[in-house]
Write a protein that holds these residues in place. Structure first.
Motif, PDB file in Angstrom:
ATOM      1  N   TRP A   4       0.048   1.533  14.173  1.00 13.35           N
ATOM      2  CA  TRP A   4       0.917   0.440  13.730  1.00 13.35           C
ATOM      3  C   TRP A   4       0.468  -0.895  14.338  1.00 13.35           C
ATOM      4  O   TRP A   4       0.284  -1.885  13.635  1.00 13.35           O
ATOM      5  N   VAL A   5       0.295  -0.897  15.649  1.00 12.02           N
ATOM      6  CA  VAL A   5      -0.078  -2.133  16.340  1.00 12.02           C
ATOM      7  C   VAL A   5      -1.478  -2.586  15.920  1.00 12.02           C
ATOM      8  O   VAL A   5      -1.729  -3.787  15.730  1.00 12.02           O
ATOM      9  N   THR A   6      -2.393  -1.643  15.750  1.00 12.27           N
ATOM     10  CA  THR A   6      -3.751  -1.996  15.327  1.00 12.27           C
ATOM     11  C   THR A   6      -3.735  -2.655  13.953  1.00 12.27           C
ATOM     12  O   THR A   6      -4.356  -3.704  13.743  1.00 12.27           O
ATOM     13  N   ALA A   7      -3.018  -2.040  13.014  1.00  8.06           N
ATOM     14  CA  ALA A   7      -2.963  -2.590  11.662  1.00  8.06           C
ATOM     15  C   ALA A   7      -2.303  -3.971  11.653  1.00  8.06           C
ATOM     16  O   ALA A   7      -2.788  -4.903  10.991  1.00  8.06           O
ATOM     17  N   ARG A   8      -1.200  -4.109  12.387  1.00  4.54           N
ATOM     18  CA  ARG A   8      -0.512  -5.400  12.429  1.00  4.54           C
ATOM     19  C   ARG A   8      -1.377  -6.480  13.078  1.00  4.54           C
ATOM     20  O   ARG A   8      -1.378  -7.633  12.651  1.00  4.54           O
ATOM     21  N   SER A   9      -2.093  -6.108  14.114  1.00  9.65           N
ATOM     22  CA  SER A   9      -2.938  -7.083  14.820  1.00  9.65           C
ATOM     23  C   SER A   9      -4.088  -7.548  13.938  1.00  9.65           C
ATOM     24  O   SER A   9      -4.422  -8.741  13.900  1.00  9.65           O
ATOM     25  N   ILE A  10      -4.708  -6.606  13.229  1.00  9.39           N
ATOM     26  CA  ILE A  10      -5.796  -6.981  12.328  1.00  9.39           C
ATOM     27  C   ILE A  10      -5.283  -7.932  11.243  1.00  9.39           C
ATOM     28  O   ILE A  10      -5.935  -8.928  10.898  1.00  9.39           O
ATOM     29  N   TYR A  11      -4.106  -7.625  10.715  1.00  9.28           N
ATOM     30  CA  TYR A  11      -3.525  -8.486   9.696  1.00  9.28           C
ATOM     31  C   TYR A  11      -3.280  -9.889  10.236  1.00  9.28           C
ATOM     32  O   TYR A  11      -3.559 -10.892   9.568  1.00  9.28           O
ATOM     33  N   GLU A  12      -2.775  -9.979  11.476  1.00  9.25           N
ATOM     34  CA  GLU A  12      -2.502 -11.286  12.064  1.00  9.25           C
ATOM     35  C   GLU A  12      -3.785 -12.068  12.310  1.00  9.25           C
ATOM     36  O   GLU A  12      -3.808 -13.303  12.209  1.00  9.25           O
TER      37      GLU A  12
END
Length: 214
Positions: A203-211
């Protein structure tokens, strides 16, 4: 930010290690006081970390794509990847079942200070770090973000609060049921650690990449 804090706070609250330790404390002599010391120390740690972040940012989120903003996102990305890899590692090489930790045998004679220190030691600092990096985006000039940060700290402490209240209101029933829960947590500790690490990590990896790319 709010959704991320809900996910992280829930994962912290559901962690098997500190919940098992907390049940041991409640079952010991002067369990209510030790449990309360653990609970307050746990909550104080979370609040202190968030307070440090707020002091560093001044209660205002850094500008998007600025150096501080990018550093916070990269920090989240690193922790997210590490959590996901840790989950994969534990899944491939699960640790054999083992008995209660050595300190469990001394829990009856533990002081309130030891109970408080145990909360600090068992805090899932990787998840707390992700929560801190997420709190960088908080704007304390808005009530919503105040509530989000407060709710995050309370949500991450919710399981302890529920067990403490239950032990006070129905001590006999709570002792039996909470110890049954502790046995279940110990039997499924590996699955819970793997599941929580993978879910939060991805979850955090995907959100961070998106940001980073948005």
């Amino acid at each position: 930010m709010v959704l991320d804090l809900i996910v992280i706070g829930t994962a912290i609250s559901l962690g098997p290690l500190h919940n098992s330790a907390f049940i041991l404390l409640l079952s010991s002599r002067r369990g209510f006081r030790k449990g309360l010391a653990f609970l307050l120390s746990w909550l104080a740690n979370l609040v202190a970390v968030i307070a440090c972040v707020v002091l560093l940012t001044g209660g205002r989120p850094p500008a998007h794509n600025s150096a501080p903003s990018t550093a916070a996102v990269v920090g989240k990305l690193v922790i997210g990847v590490a959590l996901a890899l840790y989950g994969v590692h534990r899944h491939r090489r699960p640790r054999p079942p083992h008995g209660p930790p050595r300190w469990a045998a001394r829990i009856d004679g533990a002081s309130l200070a030891m109970a408080a220190a145990l909360a600090w030691l068992l805090q899932p600092w990787a998840l707390v770090g992700v929560g801190a990096a997420t709190a960088v985006d908080a704007n304390l000039s808005t009530l919503t973000d105040w509530l989000a940060l407060s709710g995050y700290c309370l949500l991450a402490t919710l399981s302890l609060v529920v067990m403490e209240v239950y032990a006070v209101r129905a001590p006999a029933a709570a002792n039996a049921r909470l110890n049954a829960l502790r046995s279940w947590l110990e039997q499924h500790q590996e699955q819970l650690l793997v599941g929580l690490s993978l879910f939060v990590g991805l979850w955090v990896t995907a959100r961070s990449i998106y940001e980073l790319v948005a």
